[in-house]
Motif scaffolding. Structure first.
Motif, PDB file in Angstrom:
ATOM      1  N   MET A 291       0.838  -1.185   0.000  1.00  0.00           N
ATOM      2  CA  MET A 291       0.000   0.000   0.000  1.00  0.00           C
ATOM      3  C   MET A 291       0.881   1.245   0.000  1.00  0.00           C
ATOM      4  SD  MET A 291      -2.898   0.931   2.749  1.00  0.00           S
ATOM      5  CE  MET A 291      -3.704   2.462   2.701  1.00  0.00           C
ATOM      6  N   LYS A 292       0.659   2.124  -0.926  1.00  0.00           N
ATOM      7  CA  LYS A 292       1.438   3.355  -1.026  1.00  0.00           C
ATOM      8  C   LYS A 292       0.928   4.369  -0.016  1.00  0.00           C
ATOM      9  CE  LYS A 292       3.935   1.788  -4.317  1.00  0.00           C
ATOM     10  NZ  LYS A 292       5.209   1.236  -3.928  1.00  0.00           N
ATOM     11  N   SER A 293       1.848   5.053   0.655  1.00  0.00           N
ATOM     12  CA  SER A 293       1.501   6.050   1.658  1.00  0.00           C
ATOM     13  C   SER A 293       1.672   7.439   1.077  1.00  0.00           C
ATOM     14  CB  SER A 293       2.426   5.910   2.873  1.00  0.00           C
ATOM     15  OG  SER A 293       2.348   4.612   3.397  1.00  0.00           O
ATOM     16  N   SER A 294       0.783   8.354   1.455  1.00  0.00           N
ATOM     17  CA  SER A 294       0.882   9.752   1.041  1.00  0.00           C
ATOM     18  C   SER A 294       0.556  10.644   2.226  1.00  0.00           C
ATOM     19  CB  SER A 294      -0.114  10.074  -0.078  1.00  0.00           C
ATOM     20  OG  SER A 294       0.174   9.361  -1.230  1.00  0.00           O
ATOM     21  N   ILE A 295       1.294  11.764   2.338  1.00  0.00           N
ATOM     22  CA  ILE A 295       0.994  12.760   3.351  1.00  0.00           C
ATOM     23  C   ILE A 295       1.187  14.151   2.753  1.00  0.00           C
ATOM     24  CG2 ILE A 295       1.614  11.319   5.344  1.00  0.00           C
ATOM     25  CD1 ILE A 295       4.241  12.924   5.505  1.00  0.00           C
ATOM     26  N   SER A 296       0.557  15.118   3.374  1.00  0.00           N
ATOM     27  CA  SER A 296       0.751  16.510   3.001  1.00  0.00           C
ATOM     28  C   SER A 296       1.640  17.138   4.070  1.00  0.00           C
ATOM     29  CB  SER A 296      -0.609  17.215   2.950  1.00  0.00           C
ATOM     30  OG  SER A 296      -0.446  18.546   2.557  1.00  0.00           O
ATOM     31  N   TYR A 297       2.668  17.872   3.625  1.00  0.00           N
ATOM     32  CA  TYR A 297       3.623  18.480   4.550  1.00  0.00           C
ATOM     33  C   TYR A 297       4.161  19.758   3.944  1.00  0.00           C
ATOM     34  CZ  TYR A 297       7.680  18.877   7.656  1.00  0.00           C
ATOM     35  OH  TYR A 297       8.607  19.321   8.564  1.00  0.00           O
ATOM     36  N   ARG A 298       3.981  20.879   4.637  1.00  0.00           N
ATOM     37  CA  ARG A 298       4.504  22.184   4.212  1.00  0.00           C
ATOM     38  C   ARG A 298       4.245  22.474   2.727  1.00  0.00           C
ATOM     39  NH1 ARG A 298      10.389  23.303   6.317  1.00  0.00           N
ATOM     40  NH2 ARG A 298       9.845  25.249   5.299  1.00  0.00           N
ATOM     41  N   ASN A 299       3.003  22.403   2.347  1.00  0.00           N
ATOM     42  CA  ASN A 299       2.569  22.688   0.967  1.00  0.00           C
ATOM     43  C   ASN A 299       3.120  21.714  -0.071  1.00  0.00           C
ATOM     44  OD1 ASN A 299       0.986  24.873   1.742  1.00  0.00           O
ATOM     45  ND2 ASN A 299       2.720  26.264   1.642  1.00  0.00           N
ATOM     46  N   CYS A 300       3.432  20.502   0.360  1.00  0.00           N
ATOM     47  CA  CYS A 300       3.872  19.462  -0.568  1.00  0.00           C
ATOM     48  C   CYS A 300       3.064  18.192  -0.327  1.00  0.00           C
ATOM     49  CB  CYS A 300       5.341  19.115  -0.361  1.00  0.00           C
ATOM     50  SG  CYS A 300       6.468  20.412  -0.827  1.00  0.00           S
ATOM     51  N   LEU A 301       2.814  17.459  -1.380  1.00  0.00           N
ATOM     52  CA  LEU A 301       2.255  16.124  -1.263  1.00  0.00           C
ATOM     53  C   LEU A 301       3.426  15.159  -1.405  1.00  0.00           C
ATOM     54  CD1 LEU A 301      -0.207  14.260  -1.056  1.00  0.00           C
ATOM     55  CD2 LEU A 301      -0.250  14.237  -3.558  1.00  0.00           C
ATOM     56  N   ILE A 302       3.647  14.366  -0.377  1.00  0.00           N
ATOM     57  CA  ILE A 302       4.732  13.380  -0.380  1.00  0.00           C
ATOM     58  C   ILE A 302       4.097  12.004  -0.561  1.00  0.00           C
ATOM     59  CG2 ILE A 302       6.660  12.386   0.886  1.00  0.00           C
ATOM     60  CD1 ILE A 302       6.573  14.899   2.704  1.00  0.00           C
ATOM     61  N   ARG A 303       4.631  11.252  -1.495  1.00  0.00           N
ATOM     62  CA  ARG A 303       4.110   9.899  -1.741  1.00  0.00           C
ATOM     63  C   ARG A 303       5.246   8.895  -1.634  1.00  0.00           C
ATOM     64  NH1 ARG A 303      -0.058   6.899  -3.966  1.00  0.00           N
ATOM     65  NH2 ARG A 303       0.584   5.272  -5.400  1.00  0.00           N
ATOM     66  N   GLY A 304       5.038   7.887  -0.801  1.00  0.00           N
ATOM     67  CA  GLY A 304       5.981   6.778  -0.714  1.00  0.00           C
ATOM     68  C   GLY A 304       5.863   5.931  -1.969  1.00  0.00           C
ATOM     69  N   GLU A 305       6.978   5.672  -2.620  1.00  0.00           N
ATOM     70  CA  GLU A 305       7.002   4.904  -3.874  1.00  0.00           C
ATOM     71  C   GLU A 305       8.003   3.754  -3.762  1.00  0.00           C
ATOM     72  OE1 GLU A 305       5.170   5.281  -6.554  1.00  0.00           O
ATOM     73  OE2 GLU A 305       4.187   7.182  -6.086  1.00  0.00           O
ATOM     74  N   SER A 306       8.078   3.145  -2.596  1.00  0.00           N
ATOM     75  CA  SER A 306       9.058   2.085  -2.370  1.00  0.00           C
ATOM     76  C   SER A 306       8.795   0.897  -3.289  1.00  0.00           C
ATOM     77  CB  SER A 306       9.007   1.643  -0.911  1.00  0.00           C
ATOM     78  OG  SER A 306       9.291   2.747  -0.076  1.00  0.00           O
ATOM     79  N   PHE A 307       9.863   0.176  -3.601  1.00  0.00           N
ATOM     80  CA  PHE A 307       9.739  -0.966  -4.503  1.00  0.00           C
ATOM     81  C   PHE A 307      10.565  -2.129  -3.979  1.00  0.00           C
ATOM     82  CE2 PHE A 307      13.244   1.624  -5.870  1.00  0.00           C
ATOM     83  CZ  PHE A 307      14.249   0.720  -6.193  1.00  0.00           C
ATOM     84  N   GLN A 308      10.203  -3.330  -4.432  1.00  0.00           N
ATOM     85  CA  GLN A 308      10.841  -4.552  -3.950  1.00  0.00           C
ATOM     86  C   GLN A 308      11.848  -5.073  -4.967  1.00  0.00           C
ATOM     87  OE1 GLN A 308       8.107  -7.811  -3.275  1.00  0.00           O
ATOM     88  NE2 GLN A 308       9.252  -8.414  -1.468  1.00  0.00           N
ATOM     89  N   ARG A 309      13.026  -5.430  -4.438  1.00  0.00           N
ATOM     90  CA  ARG A 309      14.031  -6.051  -5.301  1.00  0.00           C
ATOM     91  C   ARG A 309      13.674  -7.514  -5.494  1.00  0.00           C
ATOM     92  NH1 ARG A 309      19.836  -3.972  -3.174  1.00  0.00           N
ATOM     93  NH2 ARG A 309      19.140  -4.922  -1.265  1.00  0.00           N
ATOM     94  N   GLU A 310      13.784  -7.985  -6.713  1.00  0.00           N
ATOM     95  CA  GLU A 310      13.419  -9.372  -7.007  1.00  0.00           C
ATOM     96  C   GLU A 310      14.403 -10.372  -6.412  1.00  0.00           C
ATOM     97  OE1 GLU A 310      12.466 -10.253 -11.060  1.00  0.00           O
ATOM     98  OE2 GLU A 310      11.510  -8.303 -11.316  1.00  0.00           O
ATOM     99  N   LYS A 311      15.685 -10.041  -6.407  1.00  0.00           N
ATOM    100  CA  LYS A 311      16.667 -11.048  -6.014  1.00  0.00           C
ATOM    101  C   LYS A 311      16.633 -11.408  -4.528  1.00  0.00           C
ATOM    102  CE  LYS A 311      20.478  -7.791  -5.633  1.00  0.00           C
ATOM    103  NZ  LYS A 311      21.802  -7.440  -6.047  1.00  0.00           N
ATOM    104  N   ASP A 312      16.300 -10.456  -3.650  1.00  0.00           N
ATOM    105  CA  ASP A 312      16.294 -10.791  -2.226  1.00  0.00           C
ATOM    106  C   ASP A 312      14.985 -10.437  -1.507  1.00  0.00           C
ATOM    107  OD1 ASP A 312      16.425  -8.039  -1.951  1.00  0.00           O
ATOM    108  OD2 ASP A 312      18.445  -8.007  -1.147  1.00  0.00           O
ATOM    109  N   GLY A 313      14.054  -9.831  -2.211  1.00  0.00           N
ATOM    110  CA  GLY A 313      12.753  -9.534  -1.635  1.00  0.00           C
ATOM    111  C   GLY A 313      12.703  -8.353  -0.687  1.00  0.00           C
ATOM    112  N   LYS A 314      13.810  -7.634  -0.523  1.00  0.00           N
ATOM    113  CA  LYS A 314      13.819  -6.475   0.372  1.00  0.00           C
ATOM    114  C   LYS A 314      13.261  -5.252  -0.347  1.00  0.00           C
ATOM    115  CE  LYS A 314      17.050  -8.308   3.470  1.00  0.00           C
ATOM    116  NZ  LYS A 314      18.193  -8.218   4.252  1.00  0.00           N
ATOM    117  N   TRP A 315      12.809  -4.286   0.452  1.00  0.00           N
ATOM    118  CA  TRP A 315      12.163  -3.092  -0.086  1.00  0.00           C
ATOM    119  C   TRP A 315      13.104  -1.899  -0.048  1.00  0.00           C
ATOM    120  CZ3 TRP A 315       7.321  -2.832  -2.257  1.00  0.00           C
ATOM    121  CH2 TRP A 315       6.568  -4.006  -2.171  1.00  0.00           C
TER     122      TRP A 315
END
Length: 80
Positions: free
Chosen positions: A1-25
């Protein structure tokens, strides 16, 4: 699930992704500037892929959002 917040007149969106070889984010975020009516711009203002890894998407996104807020505090509101 992607996270988004508003902070100091900006919209910040988490866009983390998973590596295929080890499954870490990999934490990543995008910033979009908002005007005074809380309307966001469609233009990307800033993006960063961070170097730490996390076992879950939520942990990576949480870290990315915190780092984005630190970036805004240090550099001011990004220009679009």
């Amino acid at each position: 699930m992607k996270s988004s917040i508003s902070y100091r007149n900006c919209l910040i969106r988490g866009e983390s992704f998973q590596r295929e070889k080890d499954g870490k984010w990999i934490p990543q975020y995008t910033l979009k500037r908002q005007d005074t009516k809380n309307m966001r711009s469609d233009f990307l203002s800033h993006q960063a892929k961070l170097t730490k890894v996390f076992p879950s998407e939520n942990a990576a996104d949480d870290f990315a959002l915190q780092e984005a807020m630190k970036w805004i505090d240090k550099h001011g509101n990004p220009k679009s």
